[in-house]
Structure formats: C-alpha cells, structure tokens
Design an enzyme around this catalytic site. Structure first.
Site, PDB file in Angstrom:
ATOM      1  N   SER A 143     -43.292  25.239 -34.848  1.00 38.76           N
ATOM      2  CA  SER A 143     -43.065  23.826 -35.123  1.00 38.76           C
ATOM      3  C   SER A 143     -41.747  23.674 -35.862  1.00 38.76           C
ATOM      4  CB  SER A 143     -44.202  23.281 -35.997  1.00 38.76           C
ATOM      5  OG  SER A 143     -43.928  21.981 -36.469  1.00 38.76           O
ATOM      6  N   TYR A 156     -49.849  23.646 -43.463  1.00 38.04           N
ATOM      7  CA  TYR A 156     -49.459  23.664 -42.047  1.00 38.04           C
ATOM      8  C   TYR A 156     -48.109  24.358 -41.881  1.00 38.04           C
ATOM      9  CZ  TYR A 156     -48.248  22.042 -37.360  1.00 38.04           C
ATOM     10  OH  TYR A 156     -47.875  21.990 -36.043  1.00 38.04           O
TER      11      TYR A 156
END
Length: 243
Positions: A143, A156
């Site tokens: 990501s 995350y």
C-alpha cells in the site's frame, strides 16, 4: 498486452471483490488460467462460472488466508488442475483504521493474521512448486501506507511495511530459482476496504479515488514483462491523492 500473460496459471487471494476480482477478470480476458481464493465461496464460484461461460479458464477454492492449510490447498488445486503455478498474487487484506489509543486489539490481531501471515502462507504454498519449476512470479500487495505512516493508520501501515520487507527479502533469496517478485503499493482505490473500518468518524474521513481496474492493469504490466525482467515494485496514487 497479453503475450506474456496468455496461458499462465495465476492464483489470486482475496478474489471475491475489489482488487482481486478486477485482476481475475483482467488476466482471464488476456488468456490466463485463474484460480480464485476467498472466504466468500458464493462470490468466487459465481465469478468462476461467469468467466468459464465466456470461454476463460477459472476455478474457485474457498480459502481463508489465515489458515495455512487452506492456502496450500488453493495452490495445490491450481497445480493439480493446470500442471503448474506461474503467478501467486497475495492480495487479501484488511484495513480497519483507528488511532492506537482506541485499543482495537482484536482488529490489530486480525490485520496481522491476514495482512502479514496471509502473505507468508501464500509464499509458503507457492514457493516449493516454483522452485521445482525453476520459474514463477510472486506478487504481494502492499500500500501507499507501506511507504508513509498516518495517524489512525499505524497498525495497518505496520503490516504493509512488513509486506514490503518480506517481499524484498524474498526477492534476494529466490534468485537461484529464476523466480520474480513484485510489490504493488496502491493508493486510494475504490474497494470494500472502507467497510472494514469500524470507527465511523475514521471511515467518513477516508476517501476513494480510482477504480480497482487500476491495480489489475499494474499486475498485468508486471506479469507481461519478459521472464528476464523483474519488476520489483510499483507505487501508484490517484493524481488527486496528497498522502
């Protein structure tokens, strides 16, 4: 762009929606045999049936990536059905954002299980086959949050930084076996990830920008390159995204 994709056997985790579903459609249309893994068996079965009805090769295997044996079954099914595995796309992921002080410990555990251990289980399932073939391609989805850290996204981000570290270590270790590795780090993409955010104020402040087809094209680009070209990392953001 399909010469390097046609006839390849591609295993995709998290294939029931979003990035995984879009990539499955995109690669199948370009001649790949796709093997779809996800917990929601009804969705991947429907997708496999849809692709097969159009003349494409697709199989669905219910898979929870937090269970190593299920991930191994997914990959072994691909090899048994098509004779090999050319691409392992470790795509399954969760993004339940929240500040650390809210102590969403269960969500932390679940992210670690899916985002990190799920990738490791995918590598463990695919690597023996690829070593034996002396070829293959492992693609791990990280990501933009594997490159930067934002408040509210700390855990995350940690999982996605870990995916990049695992992928770089893998890249260096598999050179003797002619295996390629790619990290794909998307920015804000329109998927179900927002639905994983239990904190409504965080969810409301998180925006989506581009469609899941964007990542499908980036996967296809990496896979389509000749075998002597190893596209190691792709980082992309929507033009409007400042993070």
């Amino acid at each position: 762009m399909s010469q390097g994709i046609e006839s390849k056997v591609v295993v995709i985790t998290g294939a029931s929606s979003g990035l995984g579903e879009a990539t499955a459609r995109h690669l199948a249309q370009r001649g790949a045999s796709v093997v779809l893994g996800a917990r929601r068996s009804d969705r991947i079965a429907k997708l496999a049936e849809e692709l097969a009805a159009k003349g494409y090769k697709a199989k669905a295997v219910q898979t929870d990536v937090t269970d190593q044996h299920q991930v191994k079954k997914l990959v072994d099914t691909a090899v048994n059905a098509f004779g090999r595995i050319d691409v392992m796309l470790n795509n399954a992921g969760l993004m339940p954002l929240a500040p650390l002080e809210r102590l969403k410990v269960d969500e932390w555990d679940r992210m670690i299980d899916v985002n990190i251990k799920g990738v490791l289980y995918g590598i463990a399932a695919a690597l023996p086959h690829m070593k034996a073939q002396k070829s293959g391609h492992i693609i791990n989805v990280s990501s933009v949050y594997g490159h930067v850290v934002d408040p509210g996204a700390t855990v995350y981000c940690a999982t996605k930084f870990a995916v990049r570290a695992l992928s770089e270590g893998l890249r260096k270790e598999v050179k003797p076996y002619n295996i390629r590795t790619t990290i794909i780090s998307p920015g804000a993409v329109s998927t179900e990830l927002l639905e994983h955010i239990s904190e409504k104020d965080i969810q409301a402040g998180t925006k989506e920008f581009v469609s899941a087809d964007t990542i499908a094209r980036t996967v296809a680009f990496a896979v389509n390159e000749p075998d002597d070209v190893d596209i190691n990392e792709i980082l992309f953001r929507p033009t409007a995204q400042p993070v």
